[in-house]
Motif scaffolding. Structure first.
Motif, PDB file in Angstrom:
ATOM      1  N   ASP A 183     -67.794 -12.038  16.255  1.00 17.15           N
ATOM      2  CA  ASP A 183     -68.607 -12.672  15.372  1.00 17.15           C
ATOM      3  C   ASP A 183     -69.914 -13.432  15.765  1.00 17.15           C
ATOM      4  O   ASP A 183     -69.775 -14.501  15.993  1.00 17.15           O
ATOM      5  CB  ASP A 183     -67.624 -13.809  14.513  1.00 17.15           C
ATOM      6  N   CYS A 184     -71.156 -12.598  15.590  1.00 16.42           N
ATOM      7  CA  CYS A 184     -72.073 -13.480  15.750  1.00 16.42           C
ATOM      8  C   CYS A 184     -73.054 -13.674  14.448  1.00 16.42           C
ATOM      9  O   CYS A 184     -74.269 -14.205  14.745  1.00 16.42           O
ATOM     10  CB  CYS A 184     -73.043 -12.654  16.833  1.00 16.42           C
ATOM     11  N   TYR A 185     -72.348 -13.686  13.402  1.00 16.70           N
ATOM     12  CA  TYR A 185     -72.848 -13.927  12.179  1.00 16.70           C
ATOM     13  C   TYR A 185     -72.630 -15.258  11.659  1.00 16.70           C
ATOM     14  O   TYR A 185     -73.643 -16.109  10.957  1.00 16.70           O
ATOM     15  CB  TYR A 185     -72.481 -12.845  11.263  1.00 16.70           C
ATOM     16  N   SER A 186     -71.250 -15.817  11.617  1.00 18.44           N
ATOM     17  CA  SER A 186     -70.949 -17.007  11.050  1.00 18.44           C
ATOM     18  C   SER A 186     -71.864 -18.232  11.647  1.00 18.44           C
ATOM     19  O   SER A 186     -72.128 -19.197  10.951  1.00 18.44           O
ATOM     20  CB  SER A 186     -69.544 -17.193  11.285  1.00 18.44           C
ATOM     21  N   ASP A 187     -71.949 -18.299  12.987  1.00 13.19           N
ATOM     22  CA  ASP A 187     -72.564 -19.451  13.848  1.00 13.19           C
ATOM     23  C   ASP A 187     -73.090 -19.248  15.039  1.00 13.19           C
ATOM     24  O   ASP A 187     -72.795 -19.255  16.180  1.00 13.19           O
ATOM     25  CB  ASP A 187     -71.294 -20.481  14.215  1.00 13.19           C
ATOM     26  N   PRO A 188     -74.509 -18.090  14.713  1.00 12.03           N
ATOM     27  CA  PRO A 188     -75.027 -17.604  16.159  1.00 12.03           C
ATOM     28  C   PRO A 188     -75.751 -18.629  16.984  1.00 12.03           C
ATOM     29  O   PRO A 188     -75.509 -17.958  18.230  1.00 12.03           O
ATOM     30  CB  PRO A 188     -76.202 -16.952  15.455  1.00 12.03           C
ATOM     31  N   ILE A 189     -76.055 -19.765  16.949  1.00 11.81           N
ATOM     32  CA  ILE A 189     -76.468 -20.715  17.804  1.00 11.81           C
ATOM     33  C   ILE A 189     -75.772 -21.844  17.721  1.00 11.81           C
ATOM     34  O   ILE A 189     -76.282 -22.860  18.668  1.00 11.81           O
ATOM     35  CB  ILE A 189     -77.952 -20.959  17.550  1.00 11.81           C
ATOM     36  N   GLY A 190     -74.695 -22.141  17.263  1.00 16.23           N
ATOM     37  CA  GLY A 190     -73.650 -23.399  17.323  1.00 16.23           C
ATOM     38  C   GLY A 190     -73.824 -24.515  16.664  1.00 16.23           C
ATOM     39  O   GLY A 190     -73.230 -25.256  16.742  1.00 16.23           O
TER      40      GLY A 190
ATOM     41  N   ASN B   8     -73.033 -24.862  13.468  1.00 17.35           N
ATOM     42  CA  ASN B   8     -71.855 -25.322  12.370  1.00 17.35           C
ATOM     43  C   ASN B   8     -70.704 -25.911  13.425  1.00 17.35           C
ATOM     44  O   ASN B   8     -70.212 -26.948  12.897  1.00 17.35           O
ATOM     45  CB  ASN B   8     -71.315 -24.014  11.689  1.00 17.35           C
ATOM     46  N   GLN B   9     -70.608 -25.585  14.856  1.00 17.94           N
ATOM     47  CA  GLN B   9     -69.771 -26.194  15.514  1.00 17.94           C
ATOM     48  C   GLN B   9     -70.047 -27.649  15.935  1.00 17.94           C
ATOM     49  O   GLN B   9     -69.234 -28.536  15.958  1.00 17.94           O
ATOM     50  CB  GLN B   9     -69.401 -25.476  16.896  1.00 17.94           C
ATOM     51  N   LYS B  10     -71.371 -27.945  16.053  1.00 14.33           N
ATOM     52  CA  LYS B  10     -71.734 -29.341  16.266  1.00 14.33           C
ATOM     53  C   LYS B  10     -71.452 -30.255  15.149  1.00 14.33           C
ATOM     54  O   LYS B  10     -71.131 -31.337  15.318  1.00 14.33           O
ATOM     55  CB  LYS B  10     -73.431 -29.128  16.463  1.00 14.33           C
TER      56      LYS B  10
ATOM     57  N   GLN C 106     -68.158 -34.442  12.382  1.00 13.18           N
ATOM     58  CA  GLN C 106     -67.242 -34.672  11.218  1.00 13.18           C
ATOM     59  C   GLN C 106     -65.679 -35.110  11.810  1.00 13.18           C
ATOM     60  O   GLN C 106     -65.173 -35.713  11.217  1.00 13.18           O
ATOM     61  CB  GLN C 106     -67.225 -33.623  10.134  1.00 13.18           C
ATOM     62  N   GLN C 107     -65.753 -34.340  12.893  1.00 10.00           N
ATOM     63  CA  GLN C 107     -64.214 -34.239  13.372  1.00 10.00           C
ATOM     64  C   GLN C 107     -64.032 -35.805  13.971  1.00 10.00           C
ATOM     65  O   GLN C 107     -62.975 -36.484  13.964  1.00 10.00           O
ATOM     66  CB  GLN C 107     -63.871 -33.356  14.262  1.00 10.00           C
ATOM     67  N   GLN C 108     -65.113 -36.349  14.634  1.00 10.05           N
ATOM     68  CA  GLN C 108     -65.048 -37.457  15.323  1.00 10.05           C
ATOM     69  C   GLN C 108     -65.141 -38.537  14.321  1.00 10.05           C
ATOM     70  O   GLN C 108     -64.505 -39.689  14.536  1.00 10.05           O
ATOM     71  CB  GLN C 108     -66.091 -37.498  16.290  1.00 10.05           C
TER      72      GLN C 108
ATOM     73  N   LEU D 227     -61.182 -30.004  11.725  1.00  9.28           N
ATOM     74  CA  LEU D 227     -61.724 -29.265  10.589  1.00  9.28           C
ATOM     75  C   LEU D 227     -62.115 -27.853  10.936  1.00  9.28           C
ATOM     76  O   LEU D 227     -62.528 -26.909  10.208  1.00  9.28           O
ATOM     77  CB  LEU D 227     -62.940 -29.965   9.969  1.00  9.28           C
ATOM     78  N   CYS D 228     -61.781 -27.481  12.148  1.00 11.37           N
ATOM     79  CA  CYS D 228     -61.874 -26.055  12.692  1.00 11.37           C
ATOM     80  C   CYS D 228     -60.862 -25.123  12.183  1.00 11.37           C
ATOM     81  O   CYS D 228     -59.625 -25.481  12.504  1.00 11.37           O
ATOM     82  CB  CYS D 228     -62.193 -26.019  14.057  1.00 11.37           C
ATOM     83  N   SER D 229     -61.137 -24.112  11.221  1.00 15.48           N
ATOM     84  CA  SER D 229     -60.042 -23.181  10.781  1.00 15.48           C
ATOM     85  C   SER D 229     -59.916 -22.099  11.993  1.00 15.48           C
ATOM     86  O   SER D 229     -60.751 -21.729  12.813  1.00 15.48           O
ATOM     87  CB  SER D 229     -60.535 -22.511   9.613  1.00 15.48           C
ATOM     88  N   ALA D 230     -58.525 -21.970  11.960  1.00 13.04           N
ATOM     89  CA  ALA D 230     -57.905 -21.007  12.945  1.00 13.04           C
ATOM     90  C   ALA D 230     -58.671 -19.359  12.754  1.00 13.04           C
ATOM     91  O   ALA D 230     -58.666 -19.153  11.416  1.00 13.04           O
ATOM     92  CB  ALA D 230     -56.547 -20.661  13.014  1.00 13.04           C
TER      93      ALA D 230
END
Length: 384
Positions: free
Chosen positions: A93-100, A102-104, A109-111, A117-120
């Motif tokens: 999946d290069c569509y959901s978060d192509p350059i990262g 969303n993860q940042k 938010q997690q901190q 909050l990361c879904s499996a």
């Protein structure tokens, strides 16, 4: 035909050769239809792998333009059950978060909240968050393919749904190397990709076509840039192009010859199908011939009139048999002519009859088997 391309992708590679590659070229006007063609090809390759009819054990989809759910839902409608999908389909999946990004955001938010909050992800979907690094992208693609179960050497196919999206963040040379390295990998059975050719310079599109063994191009079903005429059925030509396109396929055989095929692609809702067009070979052949305003064929009457035409200076016979000079007079004819005997010629040289002597060359062939000289051009067939 789309099925011809599917068969080549299904049969896979031969020992010592690169994997067969299909480049699907489209424009923005046919963009949705090209996406439907990629869905059809991906579902067909996955179905053959699940049924054990293909060299590949599974399909790895590198998704740039569509969510993995789009592919999974389409394959379910094509009859692939969940077990077959989990066994034979992997999606990078290069569509959901192509350059990262969303993860940042999620990490921040997690901190702050202290919650995860990361879904499996699903079993067959892996999110890739750095599309600029093509070396890592290739390694991740190959690692997913090696995860297919099976005995012996594991082969797998690869689908890249948008080279145009890759060109937004990488150079042409790096993407060409990416595709070439995948084709030359000994575990990859086949590969196909989609490119929107009108978004790039022609030399870029041709560069990716040179990497492929098959090229499929989609064109609008109806083209009329001046008059918006209505098509039978009270549907405008613009609406017609939203549901139908021309699908041309150029397939290079192993003997070097190129085969041209033509079909019509129909997309109706979630259904994608290919319809064989009538007089395919005639239409393709006529498109390669120049358009002229006159007939190149002769009728029977025209052939007869042509045969009866009298050419200028041609012998008409005049009631006598026509004798065509063969380059030399035969030996019996020379012996019968008293003026051409050896003694007569010798007397003519010593005692010329004419007042002004002149030099002449007389030649007698050794036999009638001797052929005339090739450089002779006798004019006995002309009235000059």
């Amino acid at each position: 035909m789309a099925e011809a391309a599917v068969r080549c992708l299904r049969d896979g590679r031969l020992d010592g050769e690169h994997a067969p590659a299909l480049a699907v070229a489209s424009n923005i006007q046919c963009g949705p239809l090209a996406a439907g063609a990629m869905l059809h090809l991906a579902a067909a390759v996955a179905s053959n792998a699940a049924a054990g009819k293909a060299q590949a054990r599974g399909l790895v989809i590198v998704a740039f333009d569509r969510s993995p759910e789009v592919y999974l839902d389409f394959m379910r409608r094509r009859g692939l059950d969940p077990n077959a999908l989990n066994r034979c389909v992997r999606i990078l999946d290069c569509y959901s978060d192509p350059i990262g990004w969303n993860q940042k955001i999620r990490s921040q938010q997690q901190q702050e909240s202290g919650a995860d909050l990361c879904s499996a992800n699903k079993e067959n979907v892996t999110i890739f968050r750095n599309v600029k690094d093509l070396d890592k992208l290739m390694c991740s693609t190959i690692d997913l393919g090696r995860g297919f179960a099976g005995e012996g050497k594991i082969y797998f196919s690869i689908a890249v749904d948008s080279i145009s999206s890759m060109l937004r963040r990488a150079s042409v040379s790096s993407i060409s190397s990416f595709l070439s390295n995948l084709r030359s990998h000994d575990q990859i059975s086949s590969i196909f990709w989609l490119i929107h050719s009108d978004l790039h310079e022609p030399k870029f599109s041709r560069a990716f076509e040179c990497l492929s063994t098959m090229v499929a191009s989609l064109e609008p079903a109806v083209v009329d840039s001046v008059y918006e005429e209505e098509i039978p059925g009270n549907i405008s030509f613009l609406e017609e192009n939203y549901s139908k396109a021309k699908f041309y396929l150029r397939l290079k055989r192993r003997n070097g010859r190129v085969k041209h095929l033509y079909e019509e692609l129909h997309v109706e809702g979630n259904d994608v199908r290919f319809v064989s067009a009538s007089s395919v070979s005639t239409e393709v052949s006529q498109s390669l011939l120049p358009k002229v305003q006159f007939n190149l064929e002769l009728s029977e009457k025209e052939r007869s009139d042509k045969a009866n035409v009298v050419l200028p200076f041609e012998h008409q016979g005049k009631g006598e048999p026509i004798h065509i000079y063969d380059g030399r007079r035969s030996l019996p004819e020379a012996q019968q002519d008293s003026n051409l005997t050896a003694s007569a010629l010798l007397d003519e040289v010593k005692f010329p009859k004419s007042a002004a002597p002149k030099g002449e060359i007389h030649y007698f062939r050794d036999s009638d088997d001797e052929q005339p000289d090739s450089d002779e051009d006798p004019d006995d067939d002309l009235d000059i």
